[in-house]
Structure formats: structure tokens, C-alpha cells
Design a protein around this motif. Structure first.
Motif, mmCIF file in Angstrom:
data_model
loop_
_atom_site.group_PDB
_atom_site.id
_atom_site.type_symbol
_atom_site.label_atom_id
_atom_site.label_comp_id
_atom_site.label_asym_id
_atom_site.label_seq_id
_atom_site.Cartn_x
_atom_site.Cartn_y
_atom_site.Cartn_z
ATOM 1 N N ASP A 60 0.884 -1.099 0.319
ATOM 2 C CA ASP A 60 -0.259 0.267 -0.445
ATOM 3 C C ASP A 60 0.611 1.053 0.061
ATOM 4 O O ASP A 60 0.490 2.571 0.128
ATOM 5 C CB ASP A 60 -0.852 0.229 1.105
ATOM 6 C CG ASP A 60 -0.761 -0.311 2.519
ATOM 7 O OD1 ASP A 60 0.227 -0.670 2.848
ATOM 8 O OD2 ASP A 60 -0.871 0.183 3.700
ATOM 9 N N ILE A 61 2.253 0.912 0.144
ATOM 10 C CA ILE A 61 3.321 2.590 0.410
ATOM 11 C C ILE A 61 3.921 2.059 -1.618
ATOM 12 O O ILE A 61 4.516 1.207 -1.716
ATOM 13 C CB ILE A 61 3.679 2.501 1.146
ATOM 14 C CG1 ILE A 61 3.336 2.821 2.428
ATOM 15 C CG2 ILE A 61 5.011 3.692 0.893
ATOM 16 C CD1 ILE A 61 3.651 2.716 3.813
ATOM 17 N N GLY A 62 4.023 3.188 -2.438
ATOM 18 C CA GLY A 62 4.677 2.682 -3.533
ATOM 19 C C GLY A 62 5.706 4.028 -3.195
ATOM 20 O O GLY A 62 5.315 4.725 -3.059
ATOM 21 N N LEU A 63 6.767 2.548 -3.337
ATOM 22 C CA LEU A 63 8.633 3.749 -3.810
ATOM 23 C C LEU A 63 8.829 3.598 -4.384
ATOM 24 O O LEU A 63 9.235 2.219 -5.314
ATOM 25 C CB LEU A 63 9.157 3.446 -2.472
ATOM 26 C CG LEU A 63 10.562 4.156 -2.279
ATOM 27 C CD1 LEU A 63 10.599 5.569 -1.525
ATOM 28 C CD2 LEU A 63 11.430 2.945 -0.632
ATOM 29 N N PHE A 64 9.372 4.463 -5.547
ATOM 30 C CA PHE A 64 9.484 4.062 -7.186
ATOM 31 C C PHE A 64 10.793 5.216 -7.076
ATOM 32 O O PHE A 64 11.229 6.290 -6.027
ATOM 33 C CB PHE A 64 8.671 4.970 -8.128
ATOM 34 C CG PHE A 64 7.210 4.250 -7.566
ATOM 35 C CD1 PHE A 64 6.999 2.834 -8.359
ATOM 36 C CD2 PHE A 64 6.030 4.624 -6.491
ATOM 37 C CE1 PHE A 64 6.023 2.259 -8.072
ATOM 38 C CE2 PHE A 64 5.402 4.391 -6.488
ATOM 39 C CZ PHE A 64 5.071 3.356 -7.274
ATOM 40 N N VAL A 65 12.136 4.571 -7.946
ATOM 41 C CA VAL A 65 13.394 5.614 -8.241
ATOM 42 C C VAL A 65 13.245 5.676 -9.794
ATOM 43 O O VAL A 65 12.347 4.728 -11.471
ATOM 44 C CB VAL A 65 14.127 4.240 -7.860
ATOM 45 C CG1 VAL A 65 14.453 4.586 -6.352
ATOM 46 C CG2 VAL A 65 14.217 2.824 -8.575
ATOM 47 N N SER A 66 13.729 6.673 -9.329
ATOM 48 C CA SER A 66 14.419 7.160 -11.425
ATOM 49 C C SER A 66 16.035 7.255 -11.802
ATOM 50 O O SER A 66 16.051 7.513 -10.582
ATOM 51 C CB SER A 66 13.710 8.852 -11.338
ATOM 52 O OG SER A 66 14.279 9.140 -13.158
ATOM 53 N N THR A 67 16.007 6.175 -12.820
ATOM 54 C CA THR A 67 17.586 6.250 -13.123
ATOM 55 C C THR A 67 17.539 6.662 -14.881
ATOM 56 O O THR A 67 16.561 6.867 -15.449
ATOM 57 C CB THR A 67 17.785 4.154 -13.186
ATOM 58 O OG1 THR A 67 17.037 4.086 -14.260
ATOM 59 C CG2 THR A 67 16.380 3.894 -11.508
ATOM 60 N N VAL A 73 18.499 8.492 -9.780
ATOM 61 C CA VAL A 73 18.754 9.814 -9.513
ATOM 62 C C VAL A 73 17.287 10.901 -9.014
ATOM 63 O O VAL A 73 17.718 11.906 -8.772
ATOM 64 C CB VAL A 73 18.864 10.656 -11.044
ATOM 65 C CG1 VAL A 73 20.249 10.064 -11.657
ATOM 66 C CG2 VAL A 73 17.548 10.074 -11.431
ATOM 67 N N GLY A 74 16.365 10.421 -8.619
ATOM 68 C CA GLY A 74 15.190 10.673 -7.844
ATOM 69 C C GLY A 74 14.114 9.378 -7.463
ATOM 70 O O GLY A 74 14.670 8.580 -7.644
ATOM 71 N N TYR A 75 13.610 9.532 -6.494
ATOM 72 C CA TYR A 75 12.650 8.661 -5.984
ATOM 73 C C TYR A 75 11.171 9.691 -5.539
ATOM 74 O O TYR A 75 11.243 10.758 -5.468
ATOM 75 C CB TYR A 75 13.074 7.881 -4.704
ATOM 76 C CG TYR A 75 13.006 9.510 -3.928
ATOM 77 C CD1 TYR A 75 12.438 9.330 -2.566
ATOM 78 C CD2 TYR A 75 14.681 9.828 -3.471
ATOM 79 C CE1 TYR A 75 12.886 10.389 -1.664
ATOM 80 C CE2 TYR A 75 14.882 10.288 -2.273
ATOM 81 C CZ TYR A 75 13.805 10.380 -1.845
ATOM 82 O OH TYR A 75 14.530 12.190 -0.743
ATOM 83 N N ALA A 76 9.910 8.568 -4.724
ATOM 84 C CA ALA A 76 8.927 9.458 -4.560
ATOM 85 C C ALA A 76 8.776 7.677 -3.999
ATOM 86 O O ALA A 76 8.877 6.621 -4.250
ATOM 87 C CB ALA A 76 7.939 9.669 -6.065
ATOM 88 N N SER A 77 7.804 8.144 -3.148
ATOM 89 C CA SER A 77 7.455 7.592 -2.135
ATOM 90 C C SER A 77 5.128 8.178 -1.996
ATOM 91 O O SER A 77 5.434 9.430 -1.875
ATOM 92 C CB SER A 77 7.825 7.637 -0.898
ATOM 93 O OG SER A 77 7.405 8.428 0.150
ATOM 94 N N CYS A 78 4.444 6.951 -2.191
ATOM 95 C CA CYS A 78 2.972 7.748 -1.626
ATOM 96 C C CYS A 78 2.708 6.837 -1.593
ATOM 97 O O CYS A 78 2.741 5.135 -0.697
ATOM 98 C CB CYS A 78 2.907 7.664 -3.475
ATOM 99 S SG CYS A 78 2.592 6.555 -4.439
ATOM 100 N N GLY A 79 1.398 7.460 -0.942
ATOM 101 C CA GLY A 79 0.227 6.009 -0.016
ATOM 102 C C GLY A 79 -1.111 6.884 0.361
ATOM 103 O O GLY A 79 -1.112 8.471 0.314
ATOM 104 N N MET A 80 -2.345 6.527 0.409
ATOM 105 C CA MET A 80 -3.528 6.817 1.160
ATOM 106 C C MET A 80 -3.123 7.321 2.468
ATOM 107 O O MET A 80 -2.547 7.022 3.251
ATOM 108 C CB MET A 80 -4.373 5.894 0.569
ATOM 109 C CG MET A 80 -5.721 6.549 1.114
ATOM 110 S SD MET A 80 -7.138 5.441 1.396
ATOM 111 C CE MET A 80 -7.084 4.916 -0.196
ATOM 112 N N THR A 81 -3.321 8.537 2.932
ATOM 113 C CA THR A 81 -3.597 8.770 4.705
ATOM 114 C C THR A 81 -5.092 9.064 4.871
ATOM 115 O O THR A 81 -4.874 9.622 6.113
ATOM 116 C CB THR A 81 -2.247 10.633 3.798
ATOM 117 O OG1 THR A 81 -3.339 11.311 3.210
ATOM 118 C CG2 THR A 81 -1.727 10.522 3.447
ATOM 119 N N ASP A 82 -5.763 9.484 4.089
ATOM 120 C CA ASP A 82 -7.576 9.613 4.354
ATOM 121 C C ASP A 82 -8.391 8.194 3.350
ATOM 122 O O ASP A 82 -8.254 8.050 2.490
ATOM 123 C CB ASP A 82 -7.322 10.760 4.644
ATOM 124 C CG ASP A 82 -9.186 10.873 4.651
ATOM 125 O OD1 ASP A 82 -10.057 10.616 4.859
ATOM 126 O OD2 ASP A 82 -9.100 11.563 5.866
#
Length: 165
Positions: A60-67, A73-82
Motif C-alpha cells: 500500500d506504499i509505493g516507493l519508486f526510483v528514477s534512474t 537520480v530521484g525517488y517518490a513515495s506515496c500512499g493513502m493518508t485518509d
């Protein structure tokens, strides 16, 4: 710059690179706002190896990297908060790659993950003095308000942004 970029789910082998990118981005953006020592403390807490490894394991948590040419060279994390359908999406790109579209690619991938979780809106906050972050969010989100947040015992103004998924 000329390079090949890819966005993919993070793997345990990426943890050190995520920490490296976080350190570079956070120190560049926040040292003058929060102080280098506070930034180090926040990085130690939020980017501990165990924290990142656990995030990689959770569906349920997305953790992604950009190469770029194979280097993270970058990353994003995301998930439902509510449960009402709100989520958040945090992303950082190494300062050497700002303005190259990597943040937008990470936003799009994170948004897809949030859509799969039935998130309807992304709501994020950016410190008002974070010019780089606010520039990105003004381009991709709607500013819906302002408030203050506490960091290391001090109050800071933040801008609140939303984006429909």
C-alpha cells in the motif's frame, strides 16, 4: 543533458542510492531554512535503512526510483493518508537533475499507484521557503491554502497543494 531515464519500483539494492539522493536534495533545499544539523537529524529518522526496506515491502506504499543511465537520480513515495480518498506523494530529485522532467515522471508513476489504491486527491504540503518544491507544485497542483507546521520545535509556514487523481 542527454540520458535515458526509467521509473521503476524501488528494490532493497536501491536503499543506499535513495539515501544519497535524499541527502543531496534535502541539504540543497533545507540547509538555509532548517539548518544542516536539523536536516541531518530528519534524514537519519526518515531515511533509516530499516524504514526504506519496510516501505519497499508494503504493497500500500509505493516507493519508486528514477534512474538516468542506470543511476538512481530521484525517488517518490506515496500512499493513502485518509479513508476519504486522500493520499500524499513525496518526491525528490538529485539537484544535478532538476529541470529534466524526472520529477514529473515520478509524479505520474506515483499517481498511477495512488489511483490503484482508490485515492481521489493528492494533498501535499511544502515549506513556504522551499522555492524549488513550490515551483514544482505550482506547476502540477493547485494551491488550496497555507498553514504552519512544526519542525524540530520551530514553527514554519507551509503551502498546501491538491491534485485530483
Amino acid at each position: 543533458m542527454s540520458f535515458q531515464t526509467t521509473v521503476r519500483p524501488a528494490e532493497p539494492v536501491d536503499v543506499a542510492d535513495i539515501r544519497r539522493v535524499a541527502s543531496a536534495a534535502w541539504h540543497t533545499v533545507y540547509d538555509d531554512i532548517l539548518g544542516a544539523e536539523t536536516v541531518d537529524d530528519l534524514l537519519d529518522e526518515g531515511y533509516a535503512t530499516e524504514v526504506l526496506e519496510r516501505m519497499i515491502e508494503l504493497d500500500d506504499i509505493g516507493l519508486f526510483v528514477s534512474t538516468a543511465d542506470g543511476d538512481v537520480v530521484g525517488y517518490a513515495s506515496c500512499g493513502m493518508t485518509d479513508a476519504a480518498g486522500f493520499g500524499d506523494l513525496d518526491l525528490y530529485v538529485h539537484p544535478d537533475y532538476w529541470g529534466e522532467g524526472i520529477g514529473t515522471d515520478l509524479l505520474n508513476r506515483g499517481e498511477s499507484h495512488l489511483r490503484d489504491l482508490s485515492v481521489r486527491k493528492i494533498r501535499d504540503e511544502v515549506l513556504a521557503d522551499n522555492e524549488v518544491g513550490n515551483g514544482f507544485y505550482r506547476t502540477h497542483f493547485e494551491k488550496i491554502g497555507e498553514r504552519t507546521t512544526e519542525v524540530a520545535g520551530r514553527e514554519y509556514p507551509v503551502n498546501v497543494y491538491e491534485r485530483t487523481v
